[in-house]
Design an enzyme around this catalytic site. Structure first.
Site, PDB file in Angstrom:
ATOM      1  N   GLU A 198      -7.991  -9.381  -2.880  1.00  0.00           N
ATOM      2  CA  GLU A 198      -7.360  -9.998  -2.795  1.00  0.00           C
ATOM      3  C   GLU A 198      -7.841 -11.940  -1.249  1.00  0.00           C
ATOM      4  O   GLU A 198      -8.148 -11.257  -0.118  1.00  0.00           O
ATOM      5  CB  GLU A 198      -6.834  -9.023  -1.993  1.00  0.00           C
ATOM      6  CG  GLU A 198      -6.141  -7.928  -2.381  1.00  0.00           C
ATOM      7  CD  GLU A 198      -5.603  -7.264  -1.196  1.00  0.00           C
ATOM      8  OE1 GLU A 198      -5.337  -7.118   0.068  1.00  0.00           O
ATOM      9  OE2 GLU A 198      -4.410  -6.083  -2.033  1.00  0.00           O
ATOM     10  N   GLU A 389      -3.030  -2.709  -7.882  1.00  0.00           N
ATOM     11  CA  GLU A 389      -2.939  -1.956  -6.930  1.00  0.00           C
ATOM     12  C   GLU A 389      -1.334  -2.515  -7.055  1.00  0.00           C
ATOM     13  O   GLU A 389      -0.901  -3.749  -6.902  1.00  0.00           O
ATOM     14  CB  GLU A 389      -3.662  -2.774  -5.055  1.00  0.00           C
ATOM     15  CG  GLU A 389      -4.961  -2.517  -4.856  1.00  0.00           C
ATOM     16  CD  GLU A 389      -4.960  -3.018  -3.657  1.00  0.00           C
ATOM     17  OE1 GLU A 389      -4.599  -2.632  -3.006  1.00  0.00           O
ATOM     18  OE2 GLU A 389      -6.736  -3.524  -3.506  1.00  0.00           O
TER      19      GLU A 389
END
Ligand code: IFM
Length: 484
Positions: A198, A389
């Site tokens: 991320e 995720e």
């Protein structure tokens, strides 16, 4: 205000509206595919990260990370929590691997703490840190599970933060050295590596919005950080390939469909710019060596990023696979005020609209999973995608008999997996899904107040792990390769 609100409020965004859904051809294909059914060989897994679960923050030669320092600052973490112990997975990793087995999972996404490998991020290698990840990896392999590590999930050595952190270009070169050390030690037993987790979230939250370590609120430092992270992708990619060109290298990007708050041209334009800054600023730049147009003023871009001649070649990496994380939807509104990024007058919100929300106040929008996969496929092309995720915070506590009933997490996962199966049926090459998270853990600035786990962890008493109702449900999904 939670971290996603912080992430986005004050960021102005612009953008692209949601991509169109099915074409006639895909609609036809859809009819032939049962929603919720996954292709043979689809890989089911769960994810964690080092800082959020390991604890043992001063053990076996580990150095101080920016998060070890940040959690000590008053008011930064809910309830003054720290991750000094977290889930104590450093000592209990065998129990955690047993959980993966009990859940019928075949892929474990975890991360490596840079400070265990190089305590200051520079020079000296800590053999005990490498040994720990060797033990962990071997235990995962013995359990018949694929180890799927991420090299950087937000815990930077404090020494490097002191030298300027990610806004300092030199950090990219230190990162490549660290990657080289790890790969030389573990590259013989792990075939799939993610470079970063991320990049968008941690650069924005750490350097622009100041809610993550090191807590800086400097939009221009954030822009520099994005460029250093992109350079680090290219350098890290080549460091791995130099150790073994056959190893598969990817990176994990957090993505979200962006929608304009109204039909106004101003909101639509704002949405277009913010959508690119959020969704493609890293993935597209790394895959092509060029930043997307329409975000920064072209005549200022190089100076704002600290872009030097030849950087296009340095940041370019032809990744073997792409990891994507999806949680929620982003709404963008044009504003009069600047959000601190030159040329951007907009704000973006995560938790808005007439939608149900999770306990962390994030909008539940499963269709967005489908939409963003179709959108990202335009950038990632033929490359295999792994969902690294997806999941939800629900804070259900054990009942009188010690069981944890979390029906809303089951519903969240069911609806998102159905959307994912539709995207696969419509041609998006997704080969794996990792639920966030294997177990409740340290949720960054939210401390232990938000529980994302398939497994409940008793932080207060004894670290006991108890598989939740959603965990048993997910175990059946993994076993049957279909949503039940
Ligand atoms: O806990 C985080 C994880 O570290 C990165 N992705 C989002 C999760 C939930 O906030």
């Amino acid at each position: 205000m939670n971290r996603r609100d912080m992430l986005i409020s004050g960021l102005a965004a612009a953008g692209t509206s949601l991509l169109p859904g099915n074409s006639n051809a895909t609609a036809k294909q859809n009819k032939m595919t049962q929603v919720g059914v996954f292709p043979p060989g689809f890989l089911w897994g769960a994810a964690t990260s080092a800082y959020q679960i390991e604890g043992a923050y001063r053990e076996d030669g580990k150095g101080e990370s920016n998060w070890d320092r940040f959690v000590l600052a008053p008011g930064k973490i809910k309830n003054g929590n720290t991750a000094n112990v977290a889930c104590d997975s450093y000592h209990r990793y065998r129990e955690d691997i047993a959980l993966l087995k009990a859940l019928n999972l075949k892929s474990y996404r975890f991360s490596i703490a840079w400070t265990r490998i190089q305590p200051t991020g520079i020079g000296a290698v800590n053999q005990k840190g490498l040994d720990y990840y060797k033990r962990l990896t071997d235990a995962i392999l013995e359990a018949g599970i694929r180890p799927f590590p991420t090299l950087y999930h937000w815990d930077l050595p404090q020494e490097l933060e002191d030298r300027g952190g990610w806004p300092n270009r030199d950090t990219a070169y230190r990162y490549a050295e660290y990657v080289d050390i790890v790969l030389k030690a573990l590259g013989d037993r792990i075939n799939n590596w993610s470079l970063f987790n991320e990049s968008k979230a941690f650069t924005q939250l750490s350097y622009w919005l100041g809610v993550f370590a090191p807590g800086r609120k400097d939009p221009l430092a954030f822009l520099k950080a994005t460029h250093t992270v992109n350079l680090a992708h290219g350098l890290g990619f080549r460091a791995i390939k130099a150790v073994n060109p056959k190893i598969n290298v990817g990176s994990v990007f957090d993505v979200s469909p962006h929608v304009p708050a109204t039909d106004s041209d101003a909101d639509k334009a704002a949405t277009s710019a913010m959508e690119k800054l959020s969704n493609t600023w890293f993935a597209e730049s790394i895959l092509t060596g060029e930043y997307p147009d329409g975000v920064l003023p072209p005549d200022q871009q190089a100076a704002l990023l600290g872009f030097q001649t030849g950087d296009d070649k340095i940041m370019h990496a032809d990744l073997d696979f792409v990891g994507l994380n999806y949680y929620s939807l982003t709404r963008v509104t044009a504003t009069k005020e600047s959000n601190g990024i030159p040329g951007m007058h907009l704000k973006a919100d995560w938790a808005v609209g007439p939608y149900e929300k999770t306990d962390s106040d994030w909008v539940i929008y499963p269709q967005g999973f489908y939409d963003i996969l179709k959108r990202m496929q335009l950038i990632t092309g033929h490359r295999p995608i792994e969902i690294a995720e997806n999941g939800a915070a629900y804070n259900n506590q054990p009942d009188a008999s010690g069981q944890i009933h979390d029906p809303k997490r089951i519903e969240y996962l069911r609806s998102h997996l159905n959307a994912l199966s539709r995207a696969i049926a419509d041609g998006v090459p997704v080969r794996a899904y990792h639920c966030w998270s294997l177990m409740d853990n340290f949720e960054w600035a939210e401390g232990y107040s938000q529980r994302f786990g398939l497994t409940y962890v008793d932080f207060e008493n004894n670290q006991k792990r108890t598989i939740k109702e959603s965990g048993y449900w997910y175990a059946k999904v993994a076993k049957e390769n279909k949503v039940i």
